[in-house]
Design a protein around this motif. Sequence first.
Motif, short mmCIF file in Angstrom:
data_model
loop_
_atom_site.label_atom_id
_atom_site.label_comp_id
_atom_site.label_asym_id
_atom_site.label_seq_id
_atom_site.Cartn_x
_atom_site.Cartn_y
_atom_site.Cartn_z
N GLU A 191 0.07 9.86 -1.90
CA GLU A 191 0.58 9.85 -0.52
C GLU A 191 -0.57 9.93 0.46
O GLU A 191 -1.55 10.62 0.22
N TYR A 192 -0.39 9.20 1.56
CA TYR A 192 -1.42 9.23 2.59
C TYR A 192 -0.75 9.08 3.95
O TYR A 192 0.23 8.33 4.07
N ASP A 193 -1.25 9.77 4.95
CA ASP A 193 -0.73 9.57 6.31
C ASP A 193 -1.38 8.34 6.89
O ASP A 193 -2.57 8.34 7.17
N GLU A 194 -0.58 7.28 7.04
CA GLU A 194 -1.13 6.02 7.52
C GLU A 194 -0.80 5.79 8.98
O GLU A 194 0.25 6.21 9.48
N GLY A 195 -1.71 5.09 9.64
CA GLY A 195 -1.49 4.63 11.00
C GLY A 195 -1.77 3.15 11.01
O GLY A 195 -2.02 2.55 9.95
N CYS A 196 -1.73 2.52 12.17
CA CYS A 196 -1.98 1.08 12.26
C CYS A 196 -2.29 0.74 13.70
O CYS A 196 -1.58 1.21 14.60
N VAL B 173 2.92 7.43 3.51
CA VAL B 173 3.28 6.28 2.67
C VAL B 173 2.70 6.53 1.27
O VAL B 173 1.60 7.09 1.15
N SER B 174 3.43 6.15 0.21
CA SER B 174 2.93 6.27 -1.17
C SER B 174 2.49 4.90 -1.68
O SER B 174 3.23 3.93 -1.56
N ARG B 175 1.31 4.87 -2.28
CA ARG B 175 0.79 3.61 -2.85
C ARG B 175 0.01 3.94 -4.12
O ARG B 175 -0.46 5.06 -4.30
N PRO B 176 -0.18 2.90 -4.98
CA PRO B 176 -1.02 3.09 -6.18
C PRO B 176 -2.40 3.64 -5.80
O PRO B 176 -2.98 3.24 -4.79
N GLN B 177 -2.90 4.56 -6.65
CA GLN B 177 -4.14 5.30 -6.38
C GLN B 177 -5.41 4.49 -6.49
O GLN B 177 -6.36 4.70 -5.76
N LYS B 178 -5.43 3.60 -7.50
CA LYS B 178 -6.70 2.95 -7.81
C LYS B 178 -6.44 1.45 -8.02
O LYS B 178 -5.54 1.09 -8.77
N VAL B 179 -7.21 0.60 -7.36
CA VAL B 179 -6.99 -0.85 -7.44
C VAL B 179 -8.32 -1.57 -7.68
O VAL B 179 -9.40 -1.04 -7.43
N ASP C 295 7.63 -0.54 7.31
CA ASP C 295 8.64 -1.08 6.38
C ASP C 295 8.93 -0.12 5.22
O ASP C 295 9.95 -0.25 4.55
N TYR C 296 7.97 0.82 4.97
CA TYR C 296 8.17 1.79 3.88
C TYR C 296 8.95 3.02 4.35
O TYR C 296 9.27 3.88 3.55
N LEU C 297 9.20 3.11 5.65
CA LEU C 297 9.88 4.28 6.21
C LEU C 297 11.39 4.06 6.22
O LEU C 297 11.87 2.95 5.98
N SER C 298 12.14 5.10 6.54
CA SER C 298 13.59 4.95 6.65
C SER C 298 13.91 4.07 7.85
O SER C 298 13.14 4.03 8.82
N PRO C 299 15.05 3.34 7.79
CA PRO C 299 15.45 2.51 8.93
C PRO C 299 15.51 3.31 10.24
O PRO C 299 15.14 2.78 11.29
N LEU C 300 15.92 4.54 10.15
CA LEU C 300 16.02 5.36 11.35
C LEU C 300 14.65 5.61 11.98
O LEU C 300 14.47 5.44 13.19
N LYS C 301 13.69 5.98 11.14
CA LYS C 301 12.32 6.21 11.64
C LYS C 301 11.74 4.94 12.23
O LYS C 301 11.11 4.95 13.29
N ARG C 302 11.98 3.83 11.52
CA ARG C 302 11.43 2.54 11.97
C ARG C 302 12.03 2.17 13.32
O ARG C 302 11.34 1.69 14.22
N GLN C 303 13.32 2.42 13.47
CA GLN C 303 13.99 2.08 14.72
C GLN C 303 13.47 2.93 15.89
O GLN C 303 13.26 2.43 16.99
N ARG C 304 13.22 4.22 15.60
CA ARG C 304 12.66 5.10 16.64
C ARG C 304 11.31 4.59 17.10
O ARG C 304 11.02 4.57 18.29
#
Length: 168
Positions: A87-92, A102-108, A146-155
């Motif tokens: 898990e990582y706190d992502e921004g953009c 957001v949760s993503r694979p650790q090593k790529v 897109d990885y968040l809940s529809p409610l969070k995304r809408q807010r």
Amino acid sequence: MAVLEILEFPDPRLRKKASPVERVTRATRTLIDDMLETMYAAPGIGLAATQVNIHQRLLVMDVSEDKTAPMVFLNPELSVLNPELDEYDEGCLSVPGFYETVSRPQKVTVTALGRDGEPFTCELEGLAAVCLQHEIDHLNGKLFVDYLSPLKRQRIRRKLEKDQRQRV
Ligand code: QAP
Ligand code: CO
């Protein structure tokens, strides 16, 4: 060099799928330099061409402490080395003011072309792995919201639409 305008969610142009870079030309290198300048000016740690309305598979990032380690990836191909999620706190830069977990694979592993068009492969983990996956998502028209809940995304969408109305 130039600071480019960054598209903001929910701009539909952020949903376009980028096409492969066919040839690395002087124009490609100018775009790379402008994207790095735009990212450092923001300031940000990663920027995909999609975010500056260029729909080519190209991204830049710099996750170093002192911001002296620019990385450039053209036509990046990702494979997951460790599918365990982190898990990582992502921004953009296209979603200003919001950070969410957001949760993503650790090593790529990523194979790409560099600034000079030379192919290379590297292994990434930690913040660099998170950032690379976030930026490759942009090239596929996907955003971290897109990885968040529809409610969070809408807010988030409503707040940004309001900010954008007040700016014009
Ligand atoms: C992607 O994002 C990323 O909201 C790059 O007001 C971010 O550079 C990957 C930024 C975090 C992993 C972890 C965001 C700047 C920059 C904002 C960025 C803002 C100003 C975001
Ligand atoms: Co982003």
